[in-house]
Design a protein around this motif. Structure first.
Motif, mmCIF file in Angstrom:
data_model
loop_
_atom_site.group_PDB
_atom_site.id
_atom_site.type_symbol
_atom_site.label_atom_id
_atom_site.label_comp_id
_atom_site.label_asym_id
_atom_site.label_seq_id
_atom_site.Cartn_x
_atom_site.Cartn_y
_atom_site.Cartn_z
ATOM 1 N N VAL A 397 48.419 40.377 26.091
ATOM 2 C CA VAL A 397 47.265 40.723 25.344
ATOM 3 C C VAL A 397 46.568 41.813 26.317
ATOM 4 O O VAL A 397 46.650 41.668 27.516
ATOM 5 N N GLY A 398 46.075 42.778 25.489
ATOM 6 C CA GLY A 398 45.608 43.837 26.259
ATOM 7 C C GLY A 398 44.124 44.159 26.096
ATOM 8 O O GLY A 398 43.445 45.001 26.807
ATOM 9 N N ALA A 399 43.432 43.341 25.324
ATOM 10 C CA ALA A 399 41.864 43.410 25.321
ATOM 11 C C ALA A 399 41.611 41.971 24.553
ATOM 12 O O ALA A 399 42.267 41.541 23.601
ATOM 13 N N VAL A 400 40.399 41.480 24.917
ATOM 14 C CA VAL A 400 40.018 40.274 24.489
ATOM 15 C C VAL A 400 38.325 40.383 24.284
ATOM 16 O O VAL A 400 37.592 41.029 24.854
ATOM 17 N N GLN A 401 37.876 39.654 23.215
ATOM 18 C CA GLN A 401 36.505 39.690 22.955
ATOM 19 C C GLN A 401 36.238 38.319 22.224
ATOM 20 O O GLN A 401 36.853 37.817 21.295
ATOM 21 N N VAL A 402 35.234 37.477 22.959
ATOM 22 C CA VAL A 402 35.040 36.011 22.611
ATOM 23 C C VAL A 402 33.542 35.976 21.922
ATOM 24 O O VAL A 402 32.508 36.424 22.482
ATOM 25 N N THR A 403 33.225 35.325 20.685
ATOM 26 C CA THR A 403 32.179 35.337 20.030
ATOM 27 C C THR A 403 31.751 33.841 20.166
ATOM 28 O O THR A 403 32.002 33.035 19.852
ATOM 29 N N PRO A 404 30.504 33.848 21.092
ATOM 30 C CA PRO A 404 29.789 32.677 21.375
ATOM 31 C C PRO A 404 29.090 32.300 19.967
ATOM 32 O O PRO A 404 28.698 32.836 19.300
ATOM 33 N N LEU A 405 28.714 30.759 19.744
ATOM 34 C CA LEU A 405 27.913 30.343 18.894
ATOM 35 C C LEU A 405 26.322 30.771 19.197
ATOM 36 O O LEU A 405 25.627 31.112 18.250
ATOM 37 N N THR A 406 25.889 30.951 20.348
ATOM 38 C CA THR A 406 24.689 31.296 20.613
ATOM 39 C C THR A 406 24.897 32.053 21.832
ATOM 40 O O THR A 406 25.407 32.157 22.672
ATOM 41 N N PRO A 407 24.362 33.411 21.545
ATOM 42 C CA PRO A 407 24.518 34.762 22.454
ATOM 43 C C PRO A 407 23.789 34.313 23.878
ATOM 44 O O PRO A 407 22.909 33.534 24.034
ATOM 45 N N ASN A 408 24.458 35.032 24.871
ATOM 46 C CA ASN A 408 24.106 35.033 26.178
ATOM 47 C C ASN A 408 23.877 33.401 26.597
ATOM 48 O O ASN A 408 23.216 33.112 27.452
ATOM 49 N N SER A 409 24.889 32.615 26.141
ATOM 50 C CA SER A 409 24.781 31.263 26.611
ATOM 51 C C SER A 409 26.158 31.058 27.541
ATOM 52 O O SER A 409 26.397 29.704 28.202
ATOM 53 N N LEU A 410 27.283 31.998 27.649
ATOM 54 C CA LEU A 410 28.282 31.826 28.359
ATOM 55 C C LEU A 410 28.884 32.845 29.294
ATOM 56 O O LEU A 410 28.248 34.020 28.859
ATOM 57 N N THR A 411 29.652 32.438 30.122
ATOM 58 C CA THR A 411 30.314 33.514 31.023
ATOM 59 C C THR A 411 31.668 33.428 30.825
ATOM 60 O O THR A 411 32.395 32.224 30.498
ATOM 61 N N MET A 412 32.577 34.303 31.427
ATOM 62 C CA MET A 412 34.120 34.149 31.206
ATOM 63 C C MET A 412 34.660 34.563 32.460
ATOM 64 O O MET A 412 34.274 35.765 33.007
ATOM 65 N N GLU A 413 35.489 34.050 32.894
ATOM 66 C CA GLU A 413 36.446 34.330 34.125
ATOM 67 C C GLU A 413 37.888 34.649 33.502
ATOM 68 O O GLU A 413 38.233 34.215 32.876
ATOM 69 N N ILE A 414 38.288 35.926 33.888
ATOM 70 C CA ILE A 414 39.470 36.549 33.418
ATOM 71 C C ILE A 414 40.683 36.495 34.464
ATOM 72 O O ILE A 414 40.274 36.798 35.637
ATOM 73 N N THR A 415 41.474 35.882 34.170
ATOM 74 C CA THR A 415 42.982 36.053 34.992
ATOM 75 C C THR A 415 43.864 37.044 34.469
ATOM 76 O O THR A 415 44.228 36.627 33.446
ATOM 77 N N PHE A 416 44.224 37.953 35.357
ATOM 78 C CA PHE A 416 45.500 39.056 34.750
ATOM 79 C C PHE A 416 46.726 38.724 35.205
ATOM 80 O O PHE A 416 46.931 37.863 35.984
ATOM 81 N N LYS A 417 47.566 39.333 34.712
ATOM 82 C CA LYS A 417 49.087 39.254 34.813
ATOM 83 C C LYS A 417 49.305 39.302 36.305
ATOM 84 O O LYS A 417 50.223 38.861 36.710
ATOM 85 N N ASP A 418 48.583 40.167 37.051
ATOM 86 C CA ASP A 418 48.948 40.525 38.467
ATOM 87 C C ASP A 418 48.107 39.689 39.232
ATOM 88 O O ASP A 418 48.100 39.854 40.495
ATOM 89 N N PHE A 419 47.697 38.416 38.956
ATOM 90 C CA PHE A 419 46.767 37.320 39.509
ATOM 91 C C PHE A 419 45.583 37.854 40.047
ATOM 92 O O PHE A 419 44.824 37.133 40.772
#
Length: 463
Positions: A397-419
């Protein structure tokens, strides 16, 4: 004292199973010197049984006999407990209650087995170990002890049940935890099929069977292989750039004779240039030639890089509706055809009472329909546990976008293929950032306020 009636029941005993229809012939003889009206009742039948008598009343003259047919229907669900029921056929006068007689009829009700086994989740994705919840119900009419076992065709999976057996009275349900472990595969994903059995503690009993899948991913082996491949590619690319550059520099060394011949002309040109007055806007700190070169950007930098955004349209981006499964707990591979697995990660953030919440669920409530983390046996619990989207190894996967039910209520931790890892408050991974690290391996979505609730996922292939 001689009783003013005599009663016989045929048959004198009966063997039956839940749902059977029984028939008894009750013969009554009027031993009194007056006309009597007799009825019959069946006492001590299992709960839920129904009785019908034909005729309802027997009118008998003195010394006259009559037969009443009693039909008994035993219940199917819920089945009556197995055992011996001593049923009383009570015959008595409709008008003189002191005139009665009761004959006992034993009915032996056989035991029936109706054990059901349900496993949640049906599919677990992990490394060396995984966990399931078994729900076993006894829909039969006798208590039973069930021994739990788990096997796989290759006999590589180790299984531990807590507890190892269940004692179930009729109509009761109990749960057990199953922890499995197996050697981690080296070079590709391994799916192990598990056969789960609940065997009654009775000679010759037939076990109840259930199935589950344990998917193991070779994270470390595959990632190190990819890193080695990337390193090798970088070395080859560096060599391809360095060798032509060195050859060009060797060919560009000046010829001493040509330099001697051109010296007077160069000197004359320099003198002519020096004789000309300097431009009004020219800086004294740099010669005109240097100023001209600084003002003109190189040809290869004429196009500015695009701003880093979520997957742009027209570059193979796909939008996935995360609320398409029916409401309730979903299998971890419900989105496998879309290129990722979904589960909860209770180890990332401690939530009281949710230590074993490793499932995901689709919830439809007044706030909207969304995908969230949940308890494996209750989709309404443990929505604050982080939600893990794990992308498959064969679909970078080269790009990601997640849509929350409620804006500004979530954060995201990304783990890449190079650790390497990164955090995103906007729930996006730009294409250039993903490409820099070899693609996205997984994203962990955490809550800052309320439940972890997402509705859509937009992803693009690695370019």
């Amino acid at each position: 004292m001689t009783l003013p009636l005599r009663v016989n029941v045929a048959p004198e005993r009966a063997d039956a199973s839940p749902g059977d229809n029984l028939q008894f012939d009750v013969t009554v003889r009027n031993a009194s010197d007056i006309v009597e009206h007799y009825g019959v009742e069946m006492l001590g039948l299992p709960d839920g049984a129904t009785v019908r008598t034909e005729p309802e009343v027997a009118k008998l003259r003195p010394a006259e006999s009559g037969t009443l047919t009693v039909k008994v229907n035993l219940p199917v669900q819920p089945p009556a407990p197995a055992g011996t029921y001593v049923v009383g056929a009570l015959v008595r006068s409709k008008y003189r209650h002191d005139v009665s007689r009761c004959v006992e009829v034993p009915i032996e009700l056989a035991s029936v087995e109706a054990i059901t086994l349900r496993v949640t989740p049906e599919v677990v994705t992990g490394g060396r170990s995984g966990q399931y919840t078994l729900e076993v119900s006894n829909g039969g009419n006798a208590p039973v002890r069930l021994y739990l076992t788990a096997t796989d065709p290759e006999r590589r999976v180790s299984a531990v049940f807590q507890p190892g057996w269940l004692d179930l009275p009729p109509g009761m349900t109990a749960r057990a935890l199953l922890n499995v472990s197996a050697p981690l595969p080296w070079n590709k994903e391994k799916q192990r099929q598990l056969t789960l059995s609940a065997t009654p503690d009775l000679p010759g009993a037939t076990p109840v069977i259930g199935t589950a899948s344990f998917i193991q991913q070779p994270r470390i082996a595959s990632k190190f292989a990819k890193i080695a491949g990337i390193a090798a590619g970088v070395i080859v690319l560096a060599a391809a750039i360095a060798v032509p550059t060195l050859l060009t520099r060797a060919n560009d060394k000046p010829d001493p004779a040509a330099a001697t011949q051109q010296a007077p002309a160069t000197a004359g040109a320099a003198a002519t240039t020096a004789a000309q007055p300097p431009p009004q806007q020219q800086s004294a700190a740099a010669p005109p030639a240097a100023t001209s070169e600084a003002a003109a950007p190189p040809a290869q930098q004429s196009e500015a890089p695009a701003a880093t955004t979520a997957p742009p349209a027209g570059t193979g981006a796909r939008e996935i509706d995360l609320t398409t499964p029916p409401p309730g707990v979903v299998a971890s591979d419900v989105f496998r055809n879309d290129g990722f697995l979904v589960s909860a990660d209770p180890g990332a953030v401690a939530v009281a009472g949710c230590e074993n919440a490793r499932s995901a669920a689709v919830v439809d409530d007044p706030t909207g329909k969304f995908l969230t983390s949940s308890s494996p046996d209750d989709p309404a619990k443990c929505h604050e546990v982080p939600l893990l989207l794990d992308f498959l190894q064969d679909a970078p996967v080269g790009a990601v976008q997640v849509t929350p039910l409620t804006p500004n209520s979530l954060t995201m931790e990304i783990t890449f293929k190079d650790f390497s890892r990164a955090d995103s408050a906007t729930l996006t991974v730009p294409a250039d950032l993903a490409a820099k690290h070899g693609g996205v391996d997984q994203v962990l979505i955490r809550s800052t306020a309320g439940p972890v609730a997402v509705t859509k996922l937009k992803i693009a292939a690695l370019t």
